[in-house]
Design an enzyme around this catalytic site. Structure first.
Site, PDB file in Angstrom:
ATOM      1  N   ARG A   1       0.793  -1.228   0.000  1.00 20.64           N
ATOM      2  CA  ARG A   1       0.000   0.000   0.000  1.00 20.64           C
ATOM      3  C   ARG A   1       0.830   1.285   0.000  1.00 20.64           C
ATOM      4  NH1 ARG A   1      -2.345  -3.343  -1.783  1.00 20.64           N
ATOM      5  NH2 ARG A   1      -4.445  -4.088  -1.426  1.00 20.64           N
TER       6      ARG A   1
ATOM      7  N   SER B   1     -12.661 -12.065  -1.031  1.00 18.52           N
ATOM      8  CA  SER B   1     -11.965 -10.834  -1.381  1.00 18.52           C
ATOM      9  C   SER B   1     -10.478 -11.138  -1.349  1.00 18.52           C
ATOM     10  CB  SER B   1     -12.317  -9.728  -0.386  1.00 18.52           C
ATOM     11  OG  SER B   1     -11.359  -8.706  -0.470  1.00 18.52           O
TER      12      SER B   1
END
Ligand code: ARG
Length: 407
Positions: A98, A178
C-alpha cells in the site's frame, strides 16, 4: 462537460476490478479528469488489458507501472531484514504494497498536475489507513478522495451502475472471497472464511497444494544470502524477483506458506484471514536462521523487539515514519554480516532449515564440541558463575536477615 466546470485532475489507484471501474465513472460525474495508475507488483492479470479497460471506462489517462523491483528493494527487503510477521504470523504482503501504491499515485499526481488522489478501499479495513497516511506523509497538500467510504451502493447496484455506463462486468462467477495478491503473498478473506470455526475450503487456496496432496518425498533447497538479501538458489545466482517466484512455486507445491489466522485490524475489528506466502515464509525462516550464526547475542536481543515494531509499522500504515527509517538503517548496518547459505527441507506443508553456514559464522566448533577437540576452558566457568550469581546471593542473604528480623 464544458471546460469551465472541470474541477481538476485526480489520480486513482486502479485495479481493474468492479469497484475501481465504477469509481472512474463516479469521479468523472463529479467533474474530475481521472488518471488511473496500476502498480504491477507481480499480481496475476494482464496489465495491458487493465490499462485499456481504464481508458474504455473513461479515464483521461491510464498508466501501468512495473514496480516489482522497487517493491522488492524498498519494501520487501527491509521487511525481510526485520523478519517481519504481523502478530507473529502474517508476512504483510498486502500491507507492504500500500505505501508503494500510494507513492506511485503521488508521483503521478505531481508529474501530471493533479491535486487529488483517490482509492477504492472500504471504510472498515486497514488499506484505507495505509493509503491515506502514506499519501499525507508524501504530500500533505494533496486532497484524498475515498468514495467507497461514503457511498451506499450494494454490489447489485454497482453492477447496475456499471452496466448503465457500459463498463464491462466480469461474466465469470465472481470469487466468493476478497483477494489481494502480489509477489510477497496472497490475502484472502470474506465468505465462509468469516466464521473462524470453519476450516478454509480448498478453493480458498490458489498458490499452494494441500499438504495432504504434496509429494511424499522431501525437497531440499539452498538459499544464499549476501548482506541479508537472497542472491542465489542452489548455487545459481539470480535476481530477487526470480528467487521469490521460484520459491513461491516450489514451496507452494509442498503446501508451504498457508496461514489461517484471526488478526487485529487497525480499526479495532478482529478478522479471519487466509494467507498464502510460500516464498515469504521460507525466506524469513531462512534469514532468521542465518542471523543466529552471524549476529551476536546482544545484537539479536536488541533486534527482536524492533522486528515486531517494523511489522506493526507496516501493518498500521506507518511505513514512511521516521522510526521505520531509523530501524531500517540499523538493520542495514547489522545485515552487513548476514552472508551465507541456509539449507531448507520442504515437506508436507513445512519448510525447516536443516543446515546453515557462513563465512562470517560466529559458531566455533572447538568451543561447542563435547568431544576431545574441546577448546573451551571449563575451569574458567567457576569464577564466571561466582560473579554472575553474586547479586542474587547478596539478595538472598538480605531476605534471610529480613525474615529473621520479623520473628
Ligand atoms: N488483512 C490483510 C491486511 O490488512 C489483508 C487485507 C486484504 N485486502 C484486500 N483488499 N482483500 O493487510
Amino acid at each position: 462537460m464544458p471546460e469551465a466546470d472541470k474541477k481538476g485532475k485526480v489520480v486513482l489507484a486502479y485495479s481493474g476490478g468492479l469497484d475501481t471501474s465504477v469509481l472512474v465513472r463516479w469521479l468523472m460525474e463529479r467533474g474530475l479528469d481521472v488518471i488511473c495508475v496500476t502498480g504491477d507488483l507481480g499480481q496475476p492479470g494482464d496489465m495491458e488489458r487493465i490499462r485499456k479497460k481504464a481508458l474504455d471506462t473513461g479515464a483521461t489517462d491510464a498508466r501501468v507501472v512495473d514496480a516489482r523491483d522497487e517493491f522488492l528493494e524498498d519494501y520487501v527487503v527491509p521487511a525481510l531484514w526485520a523478519n517481519a510477521l504481523y502478530q507473529g504470523r502474517y508476512p504483510l504482503a498486502t500491507a507492504l504494497a500500500r505505501p508503494l501504491l500510494a507513492k506511485l499515485q503521488v508521483d503521478l499526481a505531481h508529474s501530471c498536475g493533479a491535486t487529488a488522489v483517490a482509492h477504492g478501499c472500504t471504510g472498515k479495513g486497514n488499506d484505507q489507513v495505509r493509503f491515506e497516511v502514506a499519501c499525507r506523509a508524501l504530500d500533505p497538500g494533496l486532497e484524498i478522495i475515498a468514495p467507497m467510504r461514503e457511498w451506499t451502493m450494494t454490489r447489485e447496484q454497482e453492477i447496475e451502475y456499471a452496466e448503465s455506463w457500459g463498463i464491462p462486468v466480469p461474466v465469470t462467477v465472481e470469487s466468493p472471497y476478497s483477494v489481494d495478491e502480489n509477489l510477497w503473498g496472497r490475502s484472502c478473506e470474506c465468505g465462509v472464511l468469516e466464521d473462524p470455526w470453519t476450516e478454509p475450503p480448498e478453493d480458498a487456496y490458489e498458490w499452494t497444494t494441500s499438504p495432504r496432496g504434496a509429494p511424499d518425498e522431501p525437497d531440499y533447497v539452498e538459499i544464499d544470502f549476501a548482506c541479508g538479501i537472497p542472491v542465489a538458489l542452489d548455487g545459481e545466482e539470480m535476481r530477487l524477483a526470480q528467487i521469490v517466484d521460484r520459491l513461491n512455486a516450489l514451496g507452494g507445491s509442498h503446501g508451504v506458506g498457508r496461514i489461517d489466522m484471526v488478526e487485529d485490524r487497525l480499526v479495532g475489528i478482529k478478522s479471519r484471514e487466509i494467507y498464502e506466502a510460500p516464498a515469504a515464509v521460507m525466506l524469513i525462516e531462512a534469514h532468521r536462521d542465518l542471523e543466529s550464526i552471524t549476529l551476536t547475542r546482544e545484537t539479536l536481543s536488541a533486534k527482536r523487539p524492533l522486528e515486531q515494531r517494523v511489522a506493526e509499522m507496516a501493518y498500521e500504515g506507518l511505513w514512511f515514519s521516521p522510526l521505520n527509517r531509523a530501524v531500517r538503517d540499523f538493520n542495514a548496518s547489522v545485515q552487513e554480516r548476514v552472508d551465507g547459505t541456509v539449507r531448507m527441507r520442504l515437506y508436507k506443508g513445512t519448510a525447516v532449515p536443516v543446515g546453515r553456514r557462513s563465512p562470517n559464522s560466529l559458531y566455533d566448533a572447538g568451543l561447542a564440541t563435547y568431544d576431545r577437540a574441546d577448546a573451551f576452558d571449563h575451569t574458567a566457568s567457576r569464577g564466571f558463575i561466582e560473579l554472575w550469581g553474586l547479586p542474587l546471593e547478596v539478595w538472598a542473604a538480605s531476605e534471610r536477615r529480613r525474615g529473621e528480623g520479623e520473628k
